[in-house]
Design an enzyme around this catalytic site. Structure first.
Site, PDB file in Angstrom:
ATOM      1  N   HIS A   1      -8.639  10.780   1.318  1.00  0.00           N
ATOM      2  CA  HIS A   1      -8.527  10.045   2.557  1.00  0.00           C
ATOM      3  C   HIS A   1      -7.732  10.686   3.384  1.00  0.00           C
ATOM      4  O   HIS A   1      -6.886  11.395   3.207  1.00  0.00           O
ATOM      5  CB  HIS A   1      -7.596   8.564   2.206  1.00  0.00           C
TER       6      HIS A   1
ATOM      7  N   ASN B   1      -6.051  10.670   7.627  1.00  0.00           N
ATOM      8  CA  ASN B   1      -6.012   9.922   9.206  1.00  0.00           C
ATOM      9  C   ASN B   1      -5.017  10.794   9.972  1.00  0.00           C
ATOM     10  O   ASN B   1      -3.964  11.225   9.655  1.00  0.00           O
ATOM     11  CB  ASN B   1      -5.463   8.563   8.793  1.00  0.00           C
ATOM     12  N   TYR B   2      -5.618  11.034  11.247  1.00  0.00           N
ATOM     13  CA  TYR B   2      -4.617  11.910  12.283  1.00  0.00           C
ATOM     14  C   TYR B   2      -4.820  11.132  13.472  1.00  0.00           C
ATOM     15  O   TYR B   2      -5.750  10.706  14.028  1.00  0.00           O
ATOM     16  CB  TYR B   2      -5.188  13.298  12.221  1.00  0.00           C
ATOM     17  N   ARG B   3      -3.884  10.883  14.379  1.00  0.00           N
ATOM     18  CA  ARG B   3      -3.646  10.046  15.470  1.00  0.00           C
ATOM     19  C   ARG B   3      -2.612  10.233  16.336  1.00  0.00           C
ATOM     20  O   ARG B   3      -1.684  11.061  15.975  1.00  0.00           O
ATOM     21  CB  ARG B   3      -3.621   8.429  15.036  1.00  0.00           C
TER      22      ARG B   3
ATOM     23  N   ARG C   1     -16.582  -6.313  12.137  1.00  0.00           N
ATOM     24  CA  ARG C   1     -17.497  -6.417  11.053  1.00  0.00           C
ATOM     25  C   ARG C   1     -17.558  -5.758   9.799  1.00  0.00           C
ATOM     26  O   ARG C   1     -16.703  -4.779   9.385  1.00  0.00           O
ATOM     27  CB  ARG C   1     -18.634  -5.311  11.744  1.00  0.00           C
ATOM     28  N   ILE C   2     -17.466  -6.857   8.702  1.00  0.00           N
ATOM     29  CA  ILE C   2     -16.795  -6.818   7.428  1.00  0.00           C
ATOM     30  C   ILE C   2     -17.377  -5.142   6.920  1.00  0.00           C
ATOM     31  O   ILE C   2     -16.582  -4.877   6.238  1.00  0.00           O
ATOM     32  CB  ILE C   2     -17.253  -7.906   6.488  1.00  0.00           C
TER      33      ILE C   2
ATOM     34  N   SER D   1     -18.129  -2.585   7.998  1.00  0.00           N
ATOM     35  CA  SER D   1     -17.642  -1.231   8.393  1.00  0.00           C
ATOM     36  C   SER D   1     -15.946  -1.452   8.143  1.00  0.00           C
ATOM     37  O   SER D   1     -15.456  -0.507   7.557  1.00  0.00           O
ATOM     38  CB  SER D   1     -17.756  -1.266   9.884  1.00  0.00           C
TER      39      SER D   1
END
Length: 373
Positions: free
Chosen positions: A183, A185-187, A333-334, A336
């Protein structure tokens, strides 16, 4: 702050999920703040037939906003291409969307999802670039330093807080028990030119311990961290170990990696380069491990153990992950929103691995995180 950082960890995937109606501090977050943030994050959306070349509205390609979007999009393309090549069968389906309605908010995203691959059961790499205005009471849902930022901005009571967010998030669930889940994540989050921060990280979740694999994965990120600050790796590794904990089990979700948030203690261009290099090393840190193990033979018992650990993964994401909670409360949207959840998992009553087994060996590391470099 670590609990609040969790909310943004899933933003890239969940903002895309909330928007799409298509194929695809140490203090806890206050409920009212989360609800306020949800209200501004949702809104009308429009499915696009083509992926736009640029989502952000800044006309200057050299602006930080545009450079961050371009960096995240390069990362999305690189990761998708490498995973497709390694899988050899499935490809990513891309869906693009844009927010509609209201002059105060805008943005959109690109969701890339792979299913039914030869190597991966499911994989997703989701980009979101959104902006708007939020009530001051909502800011604690985004950062543990809300009070500090609001004081610096000198806003009047009732005056709304502008924001810009760009995020790329990913999860990979392989079929083979000897291939770990990954996993990242970059933000980037900005309120104004003087109030901004970066966050992110990459972590790995194996079902079986291969110490050389963990040395490679952690060593790759230690090398990147050391290039910018010798304190980064031990600090961000510890943060990952403390965040990815299934508290009701007394276990970590996996074997960590790096995790950070509210990083704004130096020039933004330097932090940008750090995040860019972290993202650029996802493939080199992870794919060689997959290539090493994707054809390994395995027994039914090993697959069973993988599914039990997948159950733990699901528990963390459904109980503790702020991004998932955000999406479910928002009515997105479940399919997704639950992209991060493995397709198959297993729960057994009061399960304990055999003493001295490989399963017990890695369980001890989940219970007491170790060091690999």
């Amino acid at each position: 702050m670590k609990h609040l950082a969790a909310f943004l960890t899933g933003c890239g995937a969940v903002l895309a999920a909330v928007a799409m109606r298509v194929r695809q501090s140490a203090q806890p977050m206050a409920v009212h703040a989360l609800d306020d943030f949800l209200a501004l994050a949702i809104g009308g959306t429009e499915e696009l037939t083509e992926v736009p070349s640029v989502i952000g509205q800044n006309p200057d390609p050299d602006s930080l906003h545009r450079r961050i979007e371009a960096m995240l999009r390069r990362g999305q393309d690189k990761v998708c291409a490498a995973i497709e090549k390694s899988d050899g069968l499935a490809t990513f389906q891309k869906d693009a969307w844009m927010k509609t309605g209201g002059a105060e908010s805008g943005g959109g995203g690109v969701s890339a999802v792979m299913a039914n691959g030869k190597v991966w059961e499911k994989a997703g790499v989701n980009l979101s670039v959104v902006w708007g205005q939020m009530p001051q009471e909502a800011l604690p849902a985004a950062t543990g330093k809300a009070a500090e930022y609001l004081k610096k901005m000198n806003l009047k009571p009732g005056e709304r807080v502008p924001f810009f967010v760009a995020a790329l998030s990913c999860v990979m669930h392989p079929r083979n028990p000897h291939c770990p889940t990954m996993h990242f994540n970059y933000r980037y989050f900005e309120l104004d030119e003087n109030n901004w921060w970066f966050g992110g990280g990459t972590d790995i979740t194996p079902a079986y311990l291969d110490e050389e694999d963990m040395k490679h994965f952690h060593g790759t990120y230690k090398k990147v961290c050391d290039k910018y600050d010798k304190d980064f790796y031990p600090r961000f590794k510890k943060w990952a170990d403390e965040y990815f904990v299934i508290k009701h089990r007394g276990e970590t979700r996996g074997l960590g990696g790096i995790f950070f948030d509210d990083l704004n203690d130096r020039d933004p261009n330097e932090i940008f380069k750090f995040c860019e290099e972290c993202l650029d090393n996802v493939v080199s840190a992870y794919v060689p491990i997959i290539e090493k193990h994707k054809d390994d033979s395995f027994t039914e018992e090993q697959k069973r153990w993988q599914l039990i650990r997948r159950g733990r993964y699901a528990e963390f994401n459904l109980v503790y992950d702020r991004g998932t909670i955000f999406g479910l409360k928002a009515g997105g949207r479940i399919e997704s929103i639950l992209m991060t959840i493995p397709e198959t998992a297993r729960w057994e009553y009061d399960h304990h691995p055999e003493p001295g087994s490989e399963e017990e060996k890695i369980l001890k590391l989940f219970q007491t995180p170790g060091t690999f470099v």
